[in-house]
Scaffold this motif. Structure first.
Motif, short mmCIF file in Angstrom:
data_model
loop_
_atom_site.label_atom_id
_atom_site.label_comp_id
_atom_site.label_asym_id
_atom_site.label_seq_id
_atom_site.Cartn_x
_atom_site.Cartn_y
_atom_site.Cartn_z
N ILE A 111 2.35 -4.61 -4.70
CA ILE A 111 0.98 -4.66 -4.21
C ILE A 111 0.00 -4.37 -5.35
CG2 ILE A 111 -0.68 -3.58 -2.64
CD1 ILE A 111 1.76 -2.91 -0.84
N ILE A 112 0.33 -3.37 -6.16
CA ILE A 112 -0.61 -2.90 -7.19
C ILE A 112 -0.74 -3.88 -8.35
CG2 ILE A 112 -0.98 -1.09 -8.92
CD1 ILE A 112 0.19 0.87 -6.87
N LEU A 113 0.37 -4.38 -8.88
CA LEU A 113 0.29 -5.27 -10.06
C LEU A 113 -0.48 -6.55 -9.77
CD1 LEU A 113 3.80 -4.69 -11.64
CD2 LEU A 113 1.60 -3.78 -12.37
N PRO A 114 -0.16 -7.29 -8.71
CA PRO A 114 -1.00 -8.46 -8.43
C PRO A 114 -2.42 -8.07 -8.02
CG PRO A 114 1.09 -8.65 -7.30
CD PRO A 114 1.00 -7.27 -7.84
N GLY A 115 -2.58 -6.88 -7.43
CA GLY A 115 -3.90 -6.41 -7.06
C GLY A 115 -4.80 -6.20 -8.26
N TYR A 161 -2.01 -14.94 -3.79
CA TYR A 161 -1.25 -13.72 -3.51
C TYR A 161 -0.69 -13.76 -2.08
CZ TYR A 161 -0.06 -8.85 -2.74
OH TYR A 161 0.60 -7.71 -2.43
N GLY A 162 -1.52 -14.16 -1.14
CA GLY A 162 -1.06 -14.27 0.25
C GLY A 162 0.05 -15.30 0.39
N LEU A 163 -0.08 -16.42 -0.30
CA LEU A 163 0.95 -17.45 -0.25
C LEU A 163 2.25 -16.95 -0.90
CD1 LEU A 163 1.37 -20.34 0.71
CD2 LEU A 163 0.67 -21.10 -1.55
N GLY A 164 2.13 -16.21 -1.99
CA GLY A 164 3.31 -15.62 -2.63
C GLY A 164 4.01 -14.64 -1.72
N LEU A 165 3.24 -13.82 -0.99
CA LEU A 165 3.84 -12.90 -0.03
C LEU A 165 4.53 -13.64 1.11
CD1 LEU A 165 1.45 -9.88 0.57
CD2 LEU A 165 3.84 -9.82 -0.05
N HIS A 223 18.74 -9.70 2.91
CA HIS A 223 19.12 -9.08 1.65
C HIS A 223 17.86 -8.90 0.80
CE1 HIS A 223 23.01 -10.64 2.98
NE2 HIS A 223 23.51 -9.62 2.30
N GLY A 224 17.79 -7.79 0.11
CA GLY A 224 16.59 -7.46 -0.66
C GLY A 224 16.22 -8.54 -1.68
N GLN A 225 14.95 -8.85 -1.72
CA GLN A 225 14.43 -9.84 -2.65
C GLN A 225 13.36 -9.18 -3.51
OE1 GLN A 225 15.31 -13.28 -2.81
NE2 GLN A 225 16.97 -12.39 -1.64
N PRO A 226 13.36 -9.44 -4.82
CA PRO A 226 12.27 -8.92 -5.65
C PRO A 226 10.99 -9.72 -5.39
CG PRO A 226 13.81 -10.18 -6.97
CD PRO A 226 14.37 -10.12 -5.60
N ALA A 227 10.04 -9.08 -4.76
CA ALA A 227 8.83 -9.79 -4.33
C ALA A 227 8.03 -10.33 -5.51
CB ALA A 227 7.96 -8.86 -3.49
N LEU A 228 8.04 -9.62 -6.63
CA LEU A 228 7.29 -10.10 -7.79
C LEU A 228 7.84 -11.41 -8.34
CD1 LEU A 228 6.46 -6.85 -9.78
CD2 LEU A 228 4.94 -8.26 -8.41
N LEU A 229 9.10 -11.71 -8.04
CA LEU A 229 9.70 -12.98 -8.45
C LEU A 229 8.96 -14.15 -7.82
CD1 LEU A 229 12.11 -14.41 -9.87
CD2 LEU A 229 13.32 -14.20 -7.70
N TYR A 230 8.39 -13.96 -6.66
CA TYR A 230 7.66 -15.01 -5.96
C TYR A 230 6.15 -14.86 -6.12
CZ TYR A 230 12.23 -15.39 -3.80
OH TYR A 230 13.57 -15.51 -3.60
N ILE A 231 5.66 -13.63 -6.15
CA ILE A 231 4.22 -13.40 -6.18
C ILE A 231 3.61 -13.73 -7.54
CG2 ILE A 231 2.43 -11.63 -5.94
CD1 ILE A 231 4.25 -10.25 -3.91
N VAL A 232 4.27 -13.32 -8.62
CA VAL A 232 3.71 -13.53 -9.97
C VAL A 232 3.51 -15.01 -10.30
CG1 VAL A 232 4.18 -13.23 -12.43
CG2 VAL A 232 4.39 -11.31 -10.89
#
Length: 142
Positions: A39-43, A72-76, A89-98
């Motif tokens: 949340i913070i880094l893309p913010g 950012y919303g589309l990445g989420l 299974h856990g996914q690194p969200a920054l892999l998609y958001i960045v």
């Protein structure tokens, strides 16, 4: 990654490192988690785009803020779709958001001719006349 975000379970109240989001229509009451870093880094990029738009006196449509928020919303959204496709299974969200946020920002900056200033200076070429920016050399003199 998930173990670090949940904490060490020592019984002490630690700093929460994630948000728990309840899954809709889950009969077992499960939840998805997203870390504060997601949340913070893309913010920070979204906040930078709002500052840049304000200094350049850009409207909502001609600026970068609306595009940064949308990407950012589309990445989420893609993150949560991939989470459901991978059976939780856990996914690194920054892999998609960045790629969504930074890619949109770079593509728009290149198209509009602002990319050099966005990347290196961080301030517009021609700032809004009512804002007085101080140069870095004036800080060194004092």
């Amino acid at each position: 990654m998930i173990v670090v975000a949940r904490g060490d379970r020592s019984g002490e109240d630690g700093i929460p490192m994630l948000l728990k989001i309840p899954r809709m229509f889950d009969p077992w009451g499960g939840y998805s988690v997203i870390g504060f870093g997601d949340i913070i880094l893309p913010g920070l990029l979204v906040a930078f785009s709002l500052r840049y738009d304000w200094l350049a006196n850009k409207t909502l449509r001609s600026g970068y803020f609306l595009w940064a928020m949308s990407s950012y919303g589309l990445g989420l959204l893609v993150t949560y779709v991939s989470l459901n496709l991978m059976d939780g299974h856990g996914q690194p969200a920054l892999l998609y958001i960045v790629p969504f946020t930074l890619g949109t920002y770079i593509a728009l900056g290149k198209k509009r001719g602002d990319l050099h200033h966005l990347w290196s200076v961080g301030e517009p070429c021609f700032p809004c006349p009512h804002v007085q920016l101080q140069s870095s050399s004036s800080h060194k003199d004092s």
